[in-house]
Each structure stands twice: as structure tokens, then as C-alpha cells.
Design a protein around this motif. Structure first.
Motif, PDB file in Angstrom:
ATOM      1  N   ASN A  12     -69.709  52.627  39.790  1.00  0.00           N
ATOM      2  CA  ASN A  12     -70.413  53.226  38.640  1.00  0.00           C
ATOM      3  C   ASN A  12     -71.884  52.827  38.626  1.00  0.00           C
ATOM      4  N   LEU A  66     -74.233  60.104  37.226  1.00  0.00           N
ATOM      5  CA  LEU A  66     -73.495  59.921  35.964  1.00  0.00           C
ATOM      6  C   LEU A  66     -73.910  61.024  34.996  1.00  0.00           C
ATOM      7  N   ARG A  79     -68.529  58.935  36.838  1.00  0.00           N
ATOM      8  CA  ARG A  79     -68.122  57.665  36.232  1.00  0.00           C
ATOM      9  C   ARG A  79     -66.609  57.496  36.265  1.00  0.00           C
ATOM     10  N   THR A  95     -73.143  51.596  32.177  1.00  0.00           N
ATOM     11  CA  THR A  95     -72.948  52.838  32.938  1.00  0.00           C
ATOM     12  C   THR A  95     -72.288  53.942  32.122  1.00  0.00           C
ATOM     13  N   ARG A  96     -71.920  53.637  30.890  1.00  0.00           N
ATOM     14  CA  ARG A  96     -71.126  54.596  30.120  1.00  0.00           C
ATOM     15  C   ARG A  96     -71.930  55.365  29.068  1.00  0.00           C
TER      16      ARG A  96
END
Lengths: 652, 652
Positions: A76, A85, A89, A141-142
Motif C-alpha cells: 500500500n 491509490l 489499496r 494509505t487509506r
């Protein structure tokens, strides 16, 4: 039986610790009754925990890294750098945190036992993570990219601050074992960003999952910068006023219904509860806030007295992974998450350092042997996430290639959709030494027993002891002084609560009975001098509090700190662990523990109520018990810790 | 104790039913061992269930309508018409279904006891719903519009077919009590749309929540069109092959891991399980598919034997609202959802009609008195969603103005975020008569006892009886023949399983002992002839199966079909229901039931294991028990059904 005291922490002025050259402290409070020892000061060389540390070094850490590459959680960060992304992801919203916990485990492991190959891998990982950090320090990363939810748009469930917490803890591990490097730089930028966004005048909220609090305090201790501790204080004080809003599981799920200073007992999500409490103790220590420490120690005392499994496991409910009500402790479907056990150890260790009360070390021992040691399989390549105390039906073998649902507890699984536990086990095993001994101005305290060496710098100089033992296989612990100083110093040994009677200490040929608690030998030790603690290591019956409905009419067997269990693999008849009754007999021949039991006549009724007492076999079988932590290493099985007792035996 | 038989259904050729002029049948199978009676053929006039029906008519139905207007679930249909969706949508994805269940309750209630005011309200509701139906028959306020998820894009959780199911059941209720009207037209358009989209060549999947299966069969029976039954067959056959994909709770949550024909026992979400099973029986009956009926009856038998609470409640886990493993039946946090109890009654009724086996009527009785009757408060304005068997701590009073979380079970709440239970109670109470008696070519069977009148058209003509009883306050049931025919006919009475010994039948002055099961009097009855069934209505101890760990060392008290409980309101000492032991004494003076108990000395220990037997008070208190269904009507309280027993009493 000790009566419950909910104020074990007394308002003593805690001593400021003077520092030595050692730095590898997992927790490094500025004050406290006891001083931590660094990983370089406690060597575990042989026996149970040395094997576990070896398993960690040789298998568990590698396994975690391999799986996180495979399932894409490490990838990720690369995807973030390469602009892939959110499309590419993988994993849940908190998956970054497990990469950080892996880093932390690696860093402590390198600190404990230098390992160049591991160091190279750590540095490679750090580079990939650092590349994904944004200009203002934000790192996740989200969230925050085009097509993703905005930053901090879901504090209830987003886990962004929780992830930072694990990043900071990894950085502290690296900094204290290898000095400031890239990981510390990344963490500092993230922490500064965090303080800016959530500081005074910023977003007045907290993270749905506590963790960043203790991380900020430790990062403040490491860097010497009070702003991080100030930020932890803001988070601790904000929580409990409903700042996160309501959810279907209720605000107590994330401890946002009552401020930590006002709560009576732990409740809600167990890992959240113990992490928050550990952070509150850290803050209380730095702030010299006795009231805060006392509030938390009272909550823990009530939780241990009423909401903790025999194994030390916490959390009764699968729903919400949460504590149940007082005395609601069913064995079947006990949740007892591995991470909650680890969090409990972290909390107990902090209170041990703050207060010097060895009942916290008792709880650490219980939880290490019966929760932490239970999680990994013998080969270190599969784990329990939940640790049930009763498996009714042998489970199915988890997929070797796919992550398992987190709450599957019938057999250890190689990885989980939510895989917080394996990396938590890894970092705990790497830091084990710190939990084993402490020091003070005038003495050395050994809390956990294992073959190895402990040294400490007291006010008068350095002292050291070599420990030789087969504990917990037997109860003899032999300590030899290997370094001493001019004049008297204290060597303190913990006599576990389970050794209430029968513990003996031999010093200079003189043997004395010692009670449970701390036993201290004060003298001008000479090198080579031997002290022997003999603990009554023999299997014993344990009865439950009569208010625990789930355990009525049942007894467990413990041997020293180890909880035993009956596994279907060892049972004759039809291999059931449920259709039987144990008698009063219990035998322990050199650690081979057996119980006597009668089987119940098989019957299959249309309605399970309005039933006569079961017919028991005349024949009595002798069946071995095995350590709970070792169960389910021989294929699918059913298992129980608490054994139904014949009524005659109950009356006795 | 009856041994478990998992094949109560034998392959007998079922008789096709000949129809009379009555139409108000909640379930109307084309074949079966017993014929249903219509709501117009069974009048409940006095006693417990008459009061409950009156409560439904005067309070519950109104309450449901008022709340669904207030929380906007009815308004969703208006918002759809006015183009205000999704912005103005309120409630969960399945909220439409509760409006349909309300309609169904209203329709049956009007059929049971004509009520012009209610009829006007029903027609107004139907107009609002019909206006929201789309041109192709699609009807759902949650999906398909701009800004909403597309139709059928979330079959796992979307509940679209579940909602249709309740719409069809409401239409059947209306059609069978008032004839074809607008509601039937709406339902027919929806059903046709559904068959087109999910029929052969359409979407090859099923709904995450079974319900539409039994609705389609009944709608097919009502309309006489086999295509609806064919569609139900497709849904039943598709399910169990993983067509819904995986979820964190596992595929067994929605019974998609094993086909219904192959399953051994009920598992997963309890309401889903019993609804699916009921639909499978319906299909089996229409298809003359003995194998399918036998599969389901075997699953139910095993579920009743191992996964059912004393109350008849089903579902042990809060997580997933699901069944536990065999014998995993904790009293505290028993989920026992009201809807699962109702679904169990629906399933048992279908199997009673198909097989004639009155053990199904036993389970209906148990579940009616101890689950259905427990849900509504005495004023009909608050409900239990879950029905715990043990409340450790008195609950807090739910908000009178806001919906409560569904799983709050400490006190009844006026409404829930997920409010399936109140409307389910309403439709069940309105249709109660059908569960009370059945007929066959040659006789009348009375299964449940209440003052009232039952009539049935047998092959030889109409027969009728008047029933007079105070059941369950006492056990005497007096039946007087009020209409008869030329020649002999059978009058059958159910002797409940709990009346295993001591039941007597008096016919023409002759008294005989009758065993549990069906007792039949065959003769040429004359009008005025009296038959008296005397059941031994006295409180009795009930012991649990020794494999239920949660109940070890405890006993419950039942009186006839009613489960009793100890409520803290009635306990001296400190009002705890947990710190006590009951002796063997049990007294029942005209229905006033008391037990003797000793209190445990208070003690508060630091660790709840390794504990001595508690000290019990020398003094014995006599404390009344109350019907479980009546608990928590006197303010917050703690409560337990299963009472810890003194060890001495256990040994006896």
C-alpha cells in the motif's frame, strides 16, 4: 485469597530516575518506584521464554513480513508513492499499523540480539514507508487522496491516530536501540503534524481506538519534547465526553461515555480499554498525577477481580470484542483477544514500575504463560486471535493461503483479515526481558524466572546475577551473584500469589519460609554467592468465584503459573471433553498431571430440560492434562479448562 | 424424557384439503395431515390470550403506526413519490418491511374483529405505498433512484426481497380477510417483477435474509398461480451454494454454506434460519416433497434438543444474532430474539399441519407464553427485542422519544433502530386463533387452551365447541359441544409434554388418566355434552441437561407452560438475584409460588479463582417467583430464571 483493594497505588512521591548508559527501554518513565531495565540488561538464555524468543527471531517476524507483503499491506505504501491509490489499496483501514508493529518488533529484536540481515530489511521497509509520507507529515494509505475519504473524516472508525501511535512506538524502538535514523525522522514529522491538527485550537476530538496516547508520551520521553506529552494529555482529557458521537455498540465501546478519571471499571472493547489505561498511567507518571494513576489502578483491580479469565485473558464478548458484566465469564466463546492480553501486560508493567506492587507482576506472569504463549503455534507460523477457554467441537483447518476471519478460534490461523495479534506477539516477545526484572537506587528486583543474566546500575555501582532454573517445569530458581558493589544492596524476588504457602528461600545455607509477595535479601553480596528460591510447583485444583455462573460445578487445574486443560486428543471414550465428570483425584508426577474421570452415558433427548442426573460410568479413567498454551498443536481437537466435577466432590 | 427422534415426519400421503367458505387462514397448505382453521373459526374470548389480543387491538398496532410515522419510515414512501429520496430517507435499509408487517397485522386484526377505523387507516397506508411503486412493479424506498445504490446491488445486506416477502404476506392477509383490493394488486405487480428478475434466466441469487420464500408460496396458494411457488423453489434450491459470497460473519450467517436439504441443524442468524425453514416446509408441502420436509423437521428436532432455551427462545449469540454450538446456551446475554421465537412458532405450526405431531404444538405453547408474551410491556407501548434469561444489573430506562439500540435488553423500549419485533408481535397476536386449533376430515383438534369458541367444517358437517378455562392459572379445561353432526367424530385434545403424569380426562362422568400427546374422544357427540381435561398445574423444578455448562448447579421453576423467574424486586437482603442459593423447597399455593433461599456472605476478592465455598446465611428467606413474561414491569430490576442450588440439594 486476597481481599480486593481498589487503591493499591499510594500517594508516595516517586523518585526521579537517574539514567545509565543503557537506552533500550520499551517504557522509560521519568519517575516511579521501580526503574525499568533495558533489553541489554536482561538476557534470557534458556528455557520456555528463550525458546519463544528464538521462535520470534527465527519464524514469527519473518512470517509477519512475508504475509504483509503477500496480502499487499506493505505494498500500500508503494501504491501511494506510485499514485495507484485508492484502486490498489489492500486490507482494512488500519493495515498500516501492522506494518509499524512489525517494524517495532524488528527494531527491538535487533536491539536484543544484533542481526544485520534483519537490520537491512528494516531499513528497506522504512524507506518504502517514508516515501509515502506527505509534505506536511501526514502518513496514511487509506485516507486523503482523490477518491479516498478525506483525512480525519472518520475518527470513530478510521484509526488514523491509532496508526500514528504504532508508528511512534516503532520509532522509539528504533531510536532507543540504533539511535536517531530515518524512522525517527518520519515519526517526528508525523507527530508534529498530529500535534498541529489535534492540538489546542485544532480538531477537538480523539481517535476511536486509543493507542496514540501512550505512544505520544513515550515519544515525548524519547525526544525530551513536552509537546507530545501535552498532546497525549489533551486526548486523555477529551475522551469520555461523547466527542466521538454514538454508535450502535454504544459509546462505551470506545470508552467515550465516561472520562478515564471517573470510570469504575474497564468496559467496552477490551484492547481499546487497556491501551487507553496504559496511556493514562504514562501520562499520570509524567504529570505526577497520583489521582489519575489511582483511578486507573482501581479500574484494573476491579477488572481483575470480576472481569478477567483464569488465563489472564480479558474480553468476554465476541460482539464488540468487549468486556462483559461483572462475573460474566463464559468459557465457551471467551473472546480473550491476544492483543487484550498484551495490552494488559503493558498496563500491569507500567503500574508495577509506578507502584512497585508485585501483584502486577503476578498478572504479567499469568498472562504471558496463558495468553501470549497460547497465541503462536509451535512453529510460529499460525496464531490465535481469540483464546477461547472451551472448544466444544474440533475446528476446521484454516486456509494456509488466505487470511482467516479474526474471531475463528478453533485452530490457529496463519493470518487474519484483522491481523493485529501476530505483530503484537512479535513485539512483545522481542521486549520480554524488560518485563522480567527492574531496579531501584538500592537494589535489583527479579519478577519473572528464566535462565539468564540480569544486571543493573544501582546508585553504588553495577550489580548482576545469573539465574539458573527449569521454571516453570520445576520451582527451583537458583541465583548466583556475578557482579557486586561495595556495601549492602537489595536482591528482591517475587513470590507469586499462587505460591501462597510452601515457598522457601535459601541464603547462605539458611532456609526460611517466605510468603507471597516480594521477598528481599539485603546484604553485602559477594560474587559467587547463591540464593535459591523454591516454589511449590505441583498441580492444584482451582475453584471459581460462585458468582461466575458459567463455571459453577467446575474446577480447573493450575500448575505454578500455567493453566492446564483437557484436550480431546487425550481422552478415551469417544474423545469428548464434555460428557464427563472429574473426581477429586489429581496426580502430579514430575509434571505429568492426570485427573480421574467418569464418562456420562450417552443419551440424546428431544428436550434438554427436565432432565434426570446423568448416569456415570463405574469405570474411572486417568487422563493427562496439558498446558493450555500448548493445545491444538496436534490437529483439530476439542478442549476445556474448567472441568465438571462430580457432585460428591463438590460437597467436599 | 422423550428420546430424540430426528424423523418425526413420516412419509404418509398427505390429504388434499377441501375448502369451506372460510378464507382467513394465515397459512393455507393444499395438503397436510391437519387442516388449518380460519381466524373466523376460532374465537378467543377470555383469559391470558384474549387480554393480549385486546392489548394488540387497543395499543400495540396503534403504537407501531405512530412510531413509524414519527421516525419517518412510512414517510419514506411519500418522499419517494415527491422525489425527495435519497435525501429524506429515514431508517435502516429494511424499514419498508416494518410498514408491511404493520399492514399485515392490521389486515388480520380487521379479519379477526371488524374495525372500520382501522380499515380506513389501512387503506390510507396502502395508497401511500402504492404511489411509490414503479412502473415495472419494483417497490423499495432504499434502492434504485439517482443517488441511491442500484437495485439488487447488495443482495447480501440490502433486504429488497425480504421486504417483498412482507409485502406479499400483508397482501395475503388482506386478500383472505377483505378480498382482492389495491394491496393485492400492488403485491401482484411486485411479485411478477420479482419473478421476472430472479426467475429462470434472471439473476441467479437469493436474498441475504430469507422471508420471501414462505411469502411466495403463500401468495401462490392465495392467487392459485404456480409461478410464485416455482420462484420460491428456485430460491430454496439456489441457497446453500455460496451464491451470496462470503462475509465476516461467515456464510452460515445467512444459511448459504449448506443447502437446506443437506443441513443437520439450524445455525447462523436465528431469524433467517427459522424463516428459511418455514419457507422450505411450505414448499415441501406444495411439492409433496417428503424429503424436504423431513430434512427441515430433523433440523428443528436437533435444534430444539440442543440449541433452544427453556423459554423456547432461539439464538445464543449477540454477535450475528445467531445460534450457538450444541448446548451453548448462556442465560446472561441470551439473545433469544422475539422474531426468532415468532419464526419458530411459524415453523412449528407448518410442521404441525403437515405431520399432525403435537410436539410442535408443545413448542408453540412454550414459545407463546415465554417469548411472545414477554416482549410487550403490560401497556403494549414498549418491547423486548432480545429476551435474556438473566439480567445481572438493573438496566437504565430507555428513551421514551428516541429509538433504542436493538440489543438493549434490560428494559423494554418503545422503539428500536431495527424494529422488526414490535410489528412481528402485532401480526402474531392478530393471528393467534389459527395456532389454537385445527381440523381434519373427521375431527376437531384443540391444541392451545383459552376460553372461547372453535368451529370446524368436517366432512360430515359443522361441529363446534365452547371452551371455558382459567388456563394457565389453573389446569382445568372444560369443553362443551355447541354444534354437532350426525354420527361419530373425533375431538382431540393436546396433553402437553409437561403434563407427563397426572393429566385426567372426564367424559360423561368417567375419569381416565391420559398420557402426554394427543388424547382423542370419538363418539356421536350431542350438543351440551361436556368434556373436561384436568392438567396438573403446579410449580415444578426443572433441571438442565448436564452438557449445558452455563446452567450447571442450577434449577428453574416452571408452572404448566409458564417459565418462572426470580426478580430482584422480590428479593430481601440487598436485592441481588446472584448472591444466593435455593434449597429444595418449592411451594405453590393456588399459583403463588415461592422458593426458599439462603444468601451468600458478601465478599470482594482481588482474584475470582482459587476461592473457597461461600458462606451461606443460616436464615432462610421465602421469596416469590413471578412469570418470566411479566418481569421488568415494575421498574429496573435484575432477574434470573435459573437459580443456583445448594450443593446438598444437588446431590439429591
Amino acid at each position: 485469597m486476597t481481599p480486593l483493594s481498589t487503591t493499591p497505588y499510594l500517594e508516595t512521591t516517586m523518585l526521579a530516575h537517574t539514567h545509565t548508559s543503557a537506552t533500550a527501554f520499551p517504557v522509560d518513565p521519568s519517575t516511579g518506584t521501580l526503574r525499568p531495565l533495558a533489553l541489554t540488561e536482561v538476557r534470557i538464555d534458556g528455557g520456555f521464554w528463550a525458546q519463544m524468543q528464538e521462535l520470534n527471531a527465527s519464524a514469527i517476524i519473518d512470517h509477519c513480513e512475508t504475509w504483509m507483503e503477500k496480502v499487499g499491506w506493505i505494498g500500500n505504501f508503494d501504491a501511494a508513492v506510485e499514485g495507484r491509490l485508492p484502486a490498489d489499496r489492500r486490507g482494512r483501514e488500519f493495515s498500516d499499523s501492522d506494518v509499524y508493529k512489525l517494524l517495532e518488533a524488528m527494531a527491538w529484536e535487533i536491539g536484543r540480539a544484533p542481526n544485520e540481515r534483519l537490520d537491512t530489511r528494516l531499513r528497506a521497509l522504512v524507506r518504502r514507508i517514508g516515501a509515502a509520507q506527505e509534505a506536511d507529515g501526514y502518513l496514511n494509505t487509506r485516507f486523503g487522496r482523490t477518491g479516498q475519504d478525506p483525512r480525519y473524516s472518520d475518527l470513530q472508525w478510521g484509526h488514523e491516530l491509532y496508526c500514528y501511535g504504532h508508528l511512534l512506538q516503532a520509532a522509539v524502538a528504533r531510536g532507543r536501540t540504533a539511535g536517531d535514523d530515518e524512522l525517527v525522522t518520519i515519526a517526528r514529522r508525523a507527530a508534529d503534524h498530529l500535534c498541529e491538527v489535534f492540538g489546542v485550537g485544532g480538531i477537538e476530538s480523539v481517535c476511536g481506538h486509543p493507542e496514540v496516547e501512550m505512544a505520544l508520551v513515550e515519544f515525548g520521553r524519547y525526544t525530551g519534547e513536552s509537546r507530545y506529552i501535552d498532546q497525549a494529555r489533551l486526548f486523555i482529557d477529551r475522551r469520555g465526553h461523547g466527542v466521538l458521537g454514538d454508535i450502535e455498540l454504544g459509546q462505551s465501546y470506545f470508552q467515550d461515555e465516561t472520562p478515564v478519571r471517573d470510570a469504575e471499571v474497564m468496559r467496552g472493547h477490551a484492547v481499546r480499554a487497556v491501551y487507553l489505561a496504559a496511556g493514562a498511567v504514562d501520562l499520570g507518571v509524567e504529570d505526577d498525577d497520583a489521582e489519575l494513576i489511582q483511578a486507573v489502578s482501581g479500574q484494573l483491580a476491579r477488572t481483575v477481580a470480576r472481569r478477567t479469565y483464569l488465563t489472564g485473558g480479558m474480553g468476554a464478548h465476541h460482539e464488540g470484542e468487549s468486556f462483559g458484566a461483572d462475573y460474566e465469564l463464559p468459557s465457551d466463546r471467551a473472546y480473550s483477544e491476544t492483543c487484550a492480553g498484551i495490552g494488559s501486560i503493558m498496563l500491569n508493567y507500567r503500574l508495577l514500575l509506578a507502584t512497585g506492587d508485585v501483584t502486577y507482576a503476578d498478572m504479567i506472569e499469568r498472562t504471558l504463560y496463558n495468553v501470549v504463549a497460547t497465541s503462536p503455534a509451535a512453529d510460529g507460523k499460525a496464531f490465535y486471535y481469540t483464546n477461547t477457554l472451551h472448544q466444544r467441537v474440533p475446528g476446521s483447518v484454516p486456509s494456509p493461503d488466505e487470511p482467516s476471519p479474526r474471531a475463528s478460534s478453533s485452530l490457529r490461523a496463519p493470518w487474519f483479515d484483522v491481523s493485529c495479534c501476530p505483530t503484537n506477539v512479535a513485539r512483545t516477545l522481542a521486549t520480554l526481558g524488560a518485563y522480567f526484572a527492574t531496579s531501584s537506587a538500592s537494589g535489583l528486583q527479579v519478577h519473572q524466572y528464566s535462565t539468564g543474566d540480569v544486571s543493573a546500575v544501582l546508585d553504588g555501582g553495577t550489580v548482576a546475577v545469573h539465574v539458573e532454573t527449569n521454571y516453570p517445569a520445576d520451582g527451583e530458581v537458583r541465583l548466583v551473584v556475578t557482579e557486586t558493589l561495595d556495601g549492602e544492596w537489595d536482591l528482591s524476588l517475587r513470590v507469586p500469589a499462587w505460591a501462597e504457602t510452601g515457598a522457601q528461600l535459601r541464603v547462605g545455607g539458611e532456609v526460611s519460609e517466605v510468603p507471597a509477595g516480594t521477598t528481599t535479601v539485603r546484604r553485602a553480596f559477594t560474587v559467587g554467592e547463591e540464593i535459591v528460591l523454591s516454589l511449590p510447583m505441583v498441580a492444584r485444583w482451582t475453584s471459581p468465584d460462585p458468582r461466575i455462573d458459567a463455571l459453577r460445578g467446575q474446577r480447573a487445574v493450575e500448575r505454578g503459573p500455567v493453566v492446564l486443560c483437557l484436550e480431546s486428543t487425550d481422552v478415551p471414550f469417544d474423545g469428548s471433553v464434555d460428557d464427563l465428570r472429574v473426581t477429586e483425584e489429581l496426580s502430579d508426577v514430575d509434571g505429568v498431571v492426570t485427573v480421574s474421570l467418569r464418562s456420562m452415558a450417552a443419551r440424546d433427548l428431544a428436550w434438554p430440560y427436565g432432565v434426570d442426573a446423568p448416569e456415570l460410568s463405574a469405570e474411572i479413567a486417568r487422563v493427562p492434562l496439558v498446558p493450555y498454551h500448548s493445545w491444538a498443536n496436534r490437529g483439530p481437537s476439542s478442549m476445556r479448562i474448567w472441568l465438571p466435577v462430580e457432585v460428591d466432590a463438590l460437597a467436599s
